[in-house]
Motif scaffolding. Structure first.
Motif, PDB file in Angstrom:
ATOM      1  N   PRO A 261       0.788  -1.051  -0.106  1.00  0.00           N
ATOM      2  CA  PRO A 261      -0.071  -0.135   0.019  1.00  0.00           C
ATOM      3  C   PRO A 261       0.764   1.201   0.036  1.00  0.00           C
ATOM      4  CG  PRO A 261      -0.242  -1.013   2.341  1.00  0.00           C
ATOM      5  CD  PRO A 261       0.681  -2.043   1.269  1.00  0.00           C
ATOM      6  N   PRO A 262       0.138   2.431  -0.358  1.00  0.00           N
ATOM      7  CA  PRO A 262       1.119   3.579  -0.543  1.00  0.00           C
ATOM      8  C   PRO A 262       1.487   4.209   0.834  1.00  0.00           C
ATOM      9  CG  PRO A 262      -1.250   4.122  -1.224  1.00  0.00           C
ATOM     10  CD  PRO A 262      -1.027   2.501  -1.118  1.00  0.00           C
ATOM     11  N   PHE A 263       2.397   4.804   1.383  1.00  0.00           N
ATOM     12  CA  PHE A 263       2.741   5.268   2.595  1.00  0.00           C
ATOM     13  C   PHE A 263       1.583   5.674   3.464  1.00  0.00           C
ATOM     14  CE2 PHE A 263       4.577   8.432   5.415  1.00  0.00           C
ATOM     15  CZ  PHE A 263       5.524   7.594   6.210  1.00  0.00           C
ATOM     16  N   GLU A 264       0.647   6.550   2.900  1.00  0.00           N
ATOM     17  CA  GLU A 264      -0.262   7.171   3.692  1.00  0.00           C
ATOM     18  C   GLU A 264      -1.440   6.282   3.826  1.00  0.00           C
ATOM     19  OE1 GLU A 264      -0.942   8.032  -0.720  1.00  0.00           O
ATOM     20  OE2 GLU A 264       0.676   8.128   0.689  1.00  0.00           O
ATOM     21  N   LYS A 265      -1.154   5.129   3.512  1.00  0.00           N
ATOM     22  CA  LYS A 265      -2.288   4.006   3.819  1.00  0.00           C
ATOM     23  C   LYS A 265      -1.736   2.817   4.513  1.00  0.00           C
ATOM     24  CE  LYS A 265      -5.557   5.240   0.433  1.00  0.00           C
ATOM     25  NZ  LYS A 265      -6.728   5.801   1.050  1.00  0.00           N
ATOM     26  N   LEU A 266      -0.177   2.640   5.063  1.00  0.00           N
ATOM     27  CA  LEU A 266       0.570   1.801   5.536  1.00  0.00           C
ATOM     28  C   LEU A 266      -0.263   1.261   6.789  1.00  0.00           C
ATOM     29  CD1 LEU A 266       4.193   2.450   5.219  1.00  0.00           C
ATOM     30  CD2 LEU A 266       2.651   0.619   3.871  1.00  0.00           C
ATOM     31  N   LEU A 267      -1.014   2.116   7.710  1.00  0.00           N
ATOM     32  CA  LEU A 267      -1.570   1.960   8.881  1.00  0.00           C
ATOM     33  C   LEU A 267      -2.940   2.114   8.879  1.00  0.00           C
ATOM     34  CD1 LEU A 267       1.508   3.084  11.506  1.00  0.00           C
ATOM     35  CD2 LEU A 267       0.924   0.793  10.303  1.00  0.00           C
ATOM     36  N   ALA A 268      -3.588   2.093   7.880  1.00  0.00           N
ATOM     37  CA  ALA A 268      -5.111   2.410   7.624  1.00  0.00           C
ATOM     38  C   ALA A 268      -6.011   1.452   8.560  1.00  0.00           C
ATOM     39  CB  ALA A 268      -5.439   2.234   6.386  1.00  0.00           C
ATOM     40  N   ASP A 269      -5.455   0.341   8.763  1.00  0.00           N
ATOM     41  CA  ASP A 269      -6.238  -0.560   9.682  1.00  0.00           C
ATOM     42  C   ASP A 269      -6.009  -0.255  11.159  1.00  0.00           C
ATOM     43  OD1 ASP A 269      -3.728  -1.687   9.304  1.00  0.00           O
ATOM     44  OD2 ASP A 269      -4.362  -3.592   9.151  1.00  0.00           O
ATOM     45  N   VAL A 270      -5.138   0.221  11.520  1.00  0.00           N
ATOM     46  CA  VAL A 270      -4.741   0.681  12.976  1.00  0.00           C
ATOM     47  C   VAL A 270      -5.327   1.732  13.720  1.00  0.00           C
ATOM     48  CG1 VAL A 270      -2.631   1.315  14.361  1.00  0.00           C
ATOM     49  CG2 VAL A 270      -2.431  -0.492  12.399  1.00  0.00           C
ATOM     50  N   THR A 271      -5.852   1.663  14.778  1.00  0.00           N
ATOM     51  CA  THR A 271      -6.252   2.750  15.716  1.00  0.00           C
ATOM     52  C   THR A 271      -5.521   2.387  16.972  1.00  0.00           C
ATOM     53  OG1 THR A 271      -8.638   2.222  14.729  1.00  0.00           O
ATOM     54  CG2 THR A 271      -8.532   3.412  16.775  1.00  0.00           C
ATOM     55  N   PHE A 272      -4.872   3.463  17.305  1.00  0.00           N
ATOM     56  CA  PHE A 272      -3.685   3.119  18.368  1.00  0.00           C
ATOM     57  C   PHE A 272      -3.872   4.355  19.454  1.00  0.00           C
ATOM     58  CE2 PHE A 272      -2.279   6.869  15.651  1.00  0.00           C
ATOM     59  CZ  PHE A 272      -1.428   7.504  16.529  1.00  0.00           C
ATOM     60  N   VAL A 273      -3.630   3.961  20.590  1.00  0.00           N
ATOM     61  CA  VAL A 273      -3.083   4.842  21.540  1.00  0.00           C
ATOM     62  C   VAL A 273      -1.754   4.918  22.038  1.00  0.00           C
ATOM     63  CG1 VAL A 273      -3.949   4.964  24.229  1.00  0.00           C
ATOM     64  CG2 VAL A 273      -5.552   4.215  22.458  1.00  0.00           C
ATOM     65  N   LEU A 274      -1.240   5.892  22.815  1.00  0.00           N
ATOM     66  CA  LEU A 274      -0.057   5.968  23.233  1.00  0.00           C
ATOM     67  C   LEU A 274       0.002   6.194  24.776  1.00  0.00           C
ATOM     68  CD1 LEU A 274       1.359   8.778  20.995  1.00  0.00           C
ATOM     69  CD2 LEU A 274       1.731   6.474  20.596  1.00  0.00           C
ATOM     70  N   SER A 275       1.024   5.283  25.302  1.00  0.00           N
ATOM     71  CA  SER A 275       1.073   4.996  26.825  1.00  0.00           C
ATOM     72  C   SER A 275       2.718   5.199  27.254  1.00  0.00           C
ATOM     73  CB  SER A 275       0.646   3.771  27.260  1.00  0.00           C
ATOM     74  OG  SER A 275       0.936   3.745  28.265  1.00  0.00           O
ATOM     75  N   GLY A 276       2.537   6.107  28.188  1.00  0.00           N
ATOM     76  CA  GLY A 276       4.296   6.618  28.819  1.00  0.00           C
ATOM     77  C   GLY A 276       4.864   7.349  27.979  1.00  0.00           C
ATOM     78  N   PHE A 277       4.421   7.976  26.988  1.00  0.00           N
ATOM     79  CA  PHE A 277       5.247   9.066  26.202  1.00  0.00           C
ATOM     80  C   PHE A 277       4.713  10.613  26.591  1.00  0.00           C
ATOM     81  CE2 PHE A 277       5.079   5.324  23.529  1.00  0.00           C
ATOM     82  CZ  PHE A 277       6.207   5.158  23.262  1.00  0.00           C
ATOM     83  N   VAL A 278       5.644  11.533  26.618  1.00  0.00           N
ATOM     84  CA  VAL A 278       5.472  12.823  26.957  1.00  0.00           C
ATOM     85  C   VAL A 278       5.818  13.733  25.883  1.00  0.00           C
ATOM     86  CG1 VAL A 278       5.606  12.679  29.590  1.00  0.00           C
ATOM     87  CG2 VAL A 278       7.678  13.227  28.154  1.00  0.00           C
ATOM     88  N   ASN A 279       5.191  14.826  25.724  1.00  0.00           N
ATOM     89  CA  ASN A 279       5.473  15.698  24.589  1.00  0.00           C
ATOM     90  C   ASN A 279       6.902  16.465  24.691  1.00  0.00           C
ATOM     91  OD1 ASN A 279       3.035  15.765  22.994  1.00  0.00           O
ATOM     92  ND2 ASN A 279       2.234  16.951  24.707  1.00  0.00           N
ATOM     93  N   PRO A 280       7.660  16.570  23.648  1.00  0.00           N
ATOM     94  CA  PRO A 280       7.187  16.633  22.430  1.00  0.00           C
ATOM     95  C   PRO A 280       7.360  15.168  21.681  1.00  0.00           C
ATOM     96  CG  PRO A 280       9.360  17.289  22.506  1.00  0.00           C
ATOM     97  CD  PRO A 280       9.029  17.044  23.816  1.00  0.00           C
ATOM     98  N   GLU A 281       8.008  14.251  22.260  1.00  0.00           N
ATOM     99  CA  GLU A 281       8.032  12.763  21.809  1.00  0.00           C
ATOM    100  C   GLU A 281       6.610  12.181  21.484  1.00  0.00           C
ATOM    101  OE1 GLU A 281      10.276   8.510  22.732  1.00  0.00           O
ATOM    102  OE2 GLU A 281       9.324   9.649  24.239  1.00  0.00           O
ATOM    103  N   ARG A 282       5.511  12.542  22.211  1.00  0.00           N
ATOM    104  CA  ARG A 282       4.181  11.900  22.039  1.00  0.00           C
ATOM    105  C   ARG A 282       3.729  12.569  20.791  1.00  0.00           C
ATOM    106  NH1 ARG A 282       0.922   9.585  25.569  1.00  0.00           N
ATOM    107  NH2 ARG A 282      -1.365   9.712  25.182  1.00  0.00           N
ATOM    108  N   GLY A 283       3.682  13.701  20.764  1.00  0.00           N
ATOM    109  CA  GLY A 283       3.139  14.452  19.522  1.00  0.00           C
ATOM    110  C   GLY A 283       3.760  13.984  18.171  1.00  0.00           C
TER     111      GLY A 283
END
Length: 125
Positions: free
Chosen positions: A1-23
């Motif tokens: 798939p094209p780059f902008e659709k590589l993770l089209a089937d992924v719904t994600f949450v981040l845990s343990g990261f703080v900004n700016p890394e989180r962003g």
């Protein structure tokens, strides 16, 4: 798939990261077509986490979702192709066809641990 659709089937949450890394991580995944949620829900497919034993990770595991290290996202982004989560997982859910949600090959399941407490009773001397 094209780059902008590589993770089209992924719904994600981040845990343990703080900004700016989180962003930065959120933006990387969104660039590849993933959907972001601020809180875990059963509709999420991936938790990208700094540790595999947090309350969010336990929720994700209970929902049979992927719990992966940030290196998985970094690798998919830099390689510009979908990479199996198994190499970067805190927890990899059991899938009937041993593939990730995208069809990328996952690592084979680990054998069950041996229960040493169930060993045959020792014979009297």
């Amino acid at each position: 798939p094209p780059f902008e659709k590589l993770l089209a089937d992924v719904t994600f949450v981040l845990s343990g990261f703080v900004n700016p890394e989180r962003g930065q991580l959120r933006e990387m995944a969104l660039e590849m077509g993933a959907s972001y949620r601020p809180q875990w829900s059963s509709t999420c497919t991936h938790l990208i986490a700094t540790a595999g034993d947090t309350p969010k990770a336990k929720q994700a595991i209970a929902d049979n979702a992927f719990v992966v290290k940030r290196q998985w996202l970094d690798e998919v982004y830099s390689e510009r192709k979908r990479i199996a989560e198994g190499l970067y997982g805190w927890f990899i859910p059991k899938r009937t066809n041993a593939t990730s949600a995208s069809g990328a090959r996952a690592l084979p399941p680990r054998p069950a641990p041996i229960d040493l407490t169930a060993a045959a009773p020792s014979s009297p001397l």
